[in-house]
Design a protein around this motif. Structure first.
Motif, short mmCIF file in Angstrom:
data_model
loop_
_atom_site.label_atom_id
_atom_site.label_comp_id
_atom_site.label_asym_id
_atom_site.label_seq_id
_atom_site.Cartn_x
_atom_site.Cartn_y
_atom_site.Cartn_z
N ASP A 140 -35.09 -30.62 2.83
CA ASP A 140 -33.71 -31.04 2.60
C ASP A 140 -32.82 -30.49 3.72
O ASP A 140 -33.17 -29.51 4.38
N ALA A 141 -31.66 -31.10 3.87
CA ALA A 141 -30.70 -30.66 4.89
C ALA A 141 -30.39 -29.17 4.73
O ALA A 141 -30.16 -28.69 3.62
N GLY A 142 -30.43 -28.45 5.82
CA GLY A 142 -30.15 -27.02 5.81
C GLY A 142 -31.33 -26.13 5.45
O GLY A 142 -31.21 -24.91 5.48
N LYS A 143 -32.46 -26.74 5.13
CA LYS A 143 -33.67 -25.99 4.78
C LYS A 143 -34.70 -26.25 5.87
O LYS A 143 -34.67 -27.28 6.54
N HIS B 127 -36.37 -25.62 -0.56
CA HIS B 127 -35.94 -25.52 -1.95
C HIS B 127 -36.33 -26.78 -2.71
O HIS B 127 -35.88 -27.87 -2.38
N GLU B 128 -37.18 -26.60 -3.68
CA GLU B 128 -37.45 -27.69 -4.61
C GLU B 128 -36.94 -27.28 -5.98
O GLU B 128 -36.10 -27.93 -6.56
N GLU B 129 -37.46 -26.16 -6.46
CA GLU B 129 -36.99 -25.63 -7.74
C GLU B 129 -36.33 -24.27 -7.58
O GLU B 129 -35.80 -23.72 -8.53
N GLY B 130 -36.38 -23.69 -6.38
CA GLY B 130 -35.75 -22.41 -6.12
C GLY B 130 -36.65 -21.21 -6.29
O GLY B 130 -36.21 -20.09 -6.10
N ASP B 131 -37.93 -21.43 -6.66
CA ASP B 131 -38.84 -20.31 -6.86
C ASP B 131 -39.05 -19.50 -5.58
O ASP B 131 -39.08 -18.27 -5.62
N LEU B 132 -39.20 -20.18 -4.47
CA LEU B 132 -39.43 -19.49 -3.20
C LEU B 132 -38.24 -18.59 -2.88
O LEU B 132 -38.41 -17.39 -2.60
N ALA B 133 -37.06 -19.14 -2.90
CA ALA B 133 -35.86 -18.35 -2.57
C ALA B 133 -35.69 -17.17 -3.51
O ALA B 133 -35.35 -16.07 -3.07
N ARG B 134 -35.93 -17.37 -4.79
CA ARG B 134 -35.78 -16.28 -5.76
C ARG B 134 -36.84 -15.19 -5.59
O ARG B 134 -36.65 -14.07 -6.05
N SER B 135 -37.94 -15.51 -4.94
CA SER B 135 -39.01 -14.52 -4.79
C SER B 135 -38.78 -13.57 -3.62
O SER B 135 -39.50 -12.59 -3.46
N GLY B 136 -37.77 -13.82 -2.81
CA GLY B 136 -37.50 -12.96 -1.65
C GLY B 136 -37.07 -11.57 -2.07
O GLY B 136 -36.36 -11.39 -3.06
N GLU B 137 -37.52 -10.58 -1.31
CA GLU B 137 -37.13 -9.20 -1.60
C GLU B 137 -37.21 -8.34 -0.36
O GLU B 137 -37.91 -8.66 0.59
N VAL B 138 -36.49 -7.24 -0.41
CA VAL B 138 -36.54 -6.22 0.62
C VAL B 138 -37.30 -5.04 0.05
O VAL B 138 -37.05 -4.61 -1.08
N ARG C 19 -47.36 -20.79 4.03
CA ARG C 19 -47.59 -22.17 4.47
C ARG C 19 -46.27 -22.90 4.68
O ARG C 19 -46.08 -23.61 5.66
N GLN C 20 -45.32 -22.71 3.76
CA GLN C 20 -44.00 -23.32 3.91
C GLN C 20 -43.33 -22.82 5.20
O GLN C 20 -42.65 -23.56 5.88
#
Length: 100
Positions: free
Chosen positions: A67-70, A26-37, A57-58
């Motif tokens: 960061d901690a937990g990531k 998580h840097e800006e949250g774009d990756l996490a927000r892009s997740g989908e089923v 790549r990530q």
């Protein structure tokens, strides 16, 4: 029964998405927000994906600091650690369908 199978499959995939999103770098949250089923009932399949160009790549780069937990392997690891929970989620709608 097929509808119950898909319901369970989608529940399991949503759980995987939730856990993997918590682990995703998580840097800006774009990756996490892009997740989908996504699901395909005709094939009885579900997929969890992240659509940022850097997502793979990530996921694979084990030398990058997070960061901690990531972490890297944010999707692969919960496929293993959450296996039993996902199997229970998958089975739930089938049990209901069978009246158990």
């Amino acid at each position: 029964m097929r509808a119950a199978e898909m319901d369970g499959l989608e529940l399991a995939a949503e759980h995987l998405l939730q856990v993997s999103t918590q682990l995703a770098p998580h840097e800006e949250g774009d990756l996490a927000r892009s997740g989908e089923v996504s699901t395909d009932a005709s094939r009885q399949q579900a997929a969890v994906s992240y659509d940022r160009v850097y997502a793979a790549r990530q996921h694979e780069e084990l030398t990058w600091q997070h960061d901690a937990g990531k972490q890297a392997k944010y999707l692969e690891e919960p496929m293993h650690t959450e296996r039993d929970i996902m199997l229970q989620l998958l089975a739930g709608p089938l049990r209901e369908e069978l009246g158990e």
